[in-house]
Write a protein that holds these residues in place. Structure first.
Motif, PDB file in Angstrom:
ATOM      1  N   UNK A 167       0.764  -1.084   0.107  1.00  0.00           N
ATOM      2  CA  UNK A 167       0.019  -0.006  -0.111  1.00  0.00           C
ATOM      3  C   UNK A 167       0.837   1.283   0.037  1.00  0.00           C
ATOM      4  N   UNK A 168       1.856   1.230   0.759  1.00  0.00           N
ATOM      5  CA  UNK A 168       2.780   2.421   0.779  1.00  0.00           C
ATOM      6  C   UNK A 168       3.502   2.840  -0.535  1.00  0.00           C
ATOM      7  N   UNK A 169       3.892   1.513  -1.180  1.00  0.00           N
ATOM      8  CA  UNK A 169       4.225   1.818  -2.445  1.00  0.00           C
ATOM      9  C   UNK A 169       3.475   2.430  -3.579  1.00  0.00           C
ATOM     10  N   UNK A 170       2.159   1.808  -3.360  1.00  0.00           N
ATOM     11  CA  UNK A 170       1.276   2.507  -4.357  1.00  0.00           C
ATOM     12  C   UNK A 170       0.891   3.925  -4.235  1.00  0.00           C
ATOM     13  N   UNK A 171       0.811   4.456  -2.751  1.00  0.00           N
ATOM     14  CA  UNK A 171       0.483   5.539  -2.584  1.00  0.00           C
ATOM     15  C   UNK A 171       1.601   6.585  -2.882  1.00  0.00           C
ATOM     16  N   UNK A 172       2.687   6.089  -2.445  1.00  0.00           N
ATOM     17  CA  UNK A 172       3.912   6.793  -3.052  1.00  0.00           C
ATOM     18  C   UNK A 172       4.032   7.270  -4.739  1.00  0.00           C
ATOM     19  N   UNK A 173       3.355   6.246  -5.435  1.00  0.00           N
ATOM     20  CA  UNK A 173       3.642   6.458  -6.840  1.00  0.00           C
ATOM     21  C   UNK A 173       2.399   7.223  -6.883  1.00  0.00           C
ATOM     22  N   UNK A 174       1.112   7.279  -6.514  1.00  0.00           N
ATOM     23  CA  UNK A 174       0.055   7.987  -6.823  1.00  0.00           C
ATOM     24  C   UNK A 174       0.346   9.598  -6.271  1.00  0.00           C
ATOM     25  N   UNK A 175       1.045   9.837  -5.230  1.00  0.00           N
ATOM     26  CA  UNK A 175       1.518  11.232  -4.862  1.00  0.00           C
ATOM     27  C   UNK A 175       2.407  11.671  -5.798  1.00  0.00           C
ATOM     28  N   UNK A 176       3.351  10.818  -6.278  1.00  0.00           N
ATOM     29  CA  UNK A 176       4.239  11.498  -7.407  1.00  0.00           C
ATOM     30  C   UNK A 176       3.435  11.686  -8.731  1.00  0.00           C
TER      31      UNK A 176
END
Length: 244
Positions: A167-176
């Motif tokens: 989840x943190x991986x996906x959220x980091x990508x979403x914020x980028x």
């Protein structure tokens, strides 16, 4: 277009103060600094420095240009658009205070940054994080005991709540994807969120490491909101770029 600032003292952190100087600016760039008379074009704009000080602009490394304090009742009652108008007011105040660059730690989005770059309102140059990564039940998880969720939701503004490496991986990508210049992480509890404490860390080492690795692969810095010693050590061990 030339601008000449006369009779001004130059304050540079790396040098001695230069007194009674003339500063010639052309097309927004400093062309000449001299204690002697400076030759100019006929249509030069002249500003009398009146023996005041001229110095580089400040950089505010932790700002919230859209926030007018963090008051739950106001945030629940006020429309989302009001936050954007706060940015107009705070941007002018920040520039007037001598700050020319800010690191906005939320919730300014890419639209606010574009508006500033286009000159639609007066504000410092911005580096933005859009929204912080928060763990469920942690600092800035705005799900209240009443069951009301205060998390900001609108297109282009991803939710920051996440748990576990995937989840943190996906959220980091979403914020980028949302246009962030850096990733902000709530790495410990805080004082404004119900049922959290500044004394305890948030996110485990594996989660923090995943965030940092993904951000750094994309040439993004990672910044931590952190109070607890354990949380600070976790951030240092996993390669965070700043702790605030």
């Amino acid at each position: 277009m030339e601008t000449l600032i006369k009779n001004v003292n130059i304050l540079n952190p790396n040098e001695e103060i230069q007194t009674s100087c003339n500063v010639l600016i052309e097309d927004k760039h400093i062309k000449q600094i001299s204690k002697k008379k400076v030759s100019t074009k006929n249509n030069v704009k002249i500003i009398d420095g009146q023996d005041n000080y001229l110095m580089p602009g400040f950089i505010d490394c932790h700002a919230h240009i859209m926030a007018n304090g963090f008051h739950k009742e106001e945030n629940m009652a006020n429309p989302l658009a009001l936050h954007f108008y706060n940015a107009i007011k705070h941007g002018k105040q920040t520039v007037d205070a001598g700050v020319t660059t800010i690191k906005d730690c939320g919730p300014a989005d890419i639209g606010v940054k574009i508006a500033q770059k286009k000159g639609l309102f007066i504000a410092p140059k911005m580096e933005i994080s859009v929204t912080p990564l928060v763990s469920t039940g942690g600092h800035f998880d705005l799900f209240l005991p009443s069951g009301f969720d205060m998390e900001i939701v609108y297109p282009g503004f991803p939710k920051g709540r996440c748990d576990g490496p995937l989840e943190v991986l996906k959220k980091t990508r979403e914020i980028k994807r949302a246009g962030a210049d850096f990733i902000k992480v709530m790495a410990s509890g805080g004082v404004l969120t119900t049922n959290t404490s500044p004394d305890y860390p948030q996110f485990n080492v594996e989660e923090l490491k995943t965030i940092v690795e993904e951000a750094h692969v994309n040439d993004l810095k990672v910044s931590a909101h952190c109070h607890s010693l354990k949380g600070i050590n976790n951030c240092v061990d996993t390669g965070f770029d700043s702790i605030e």
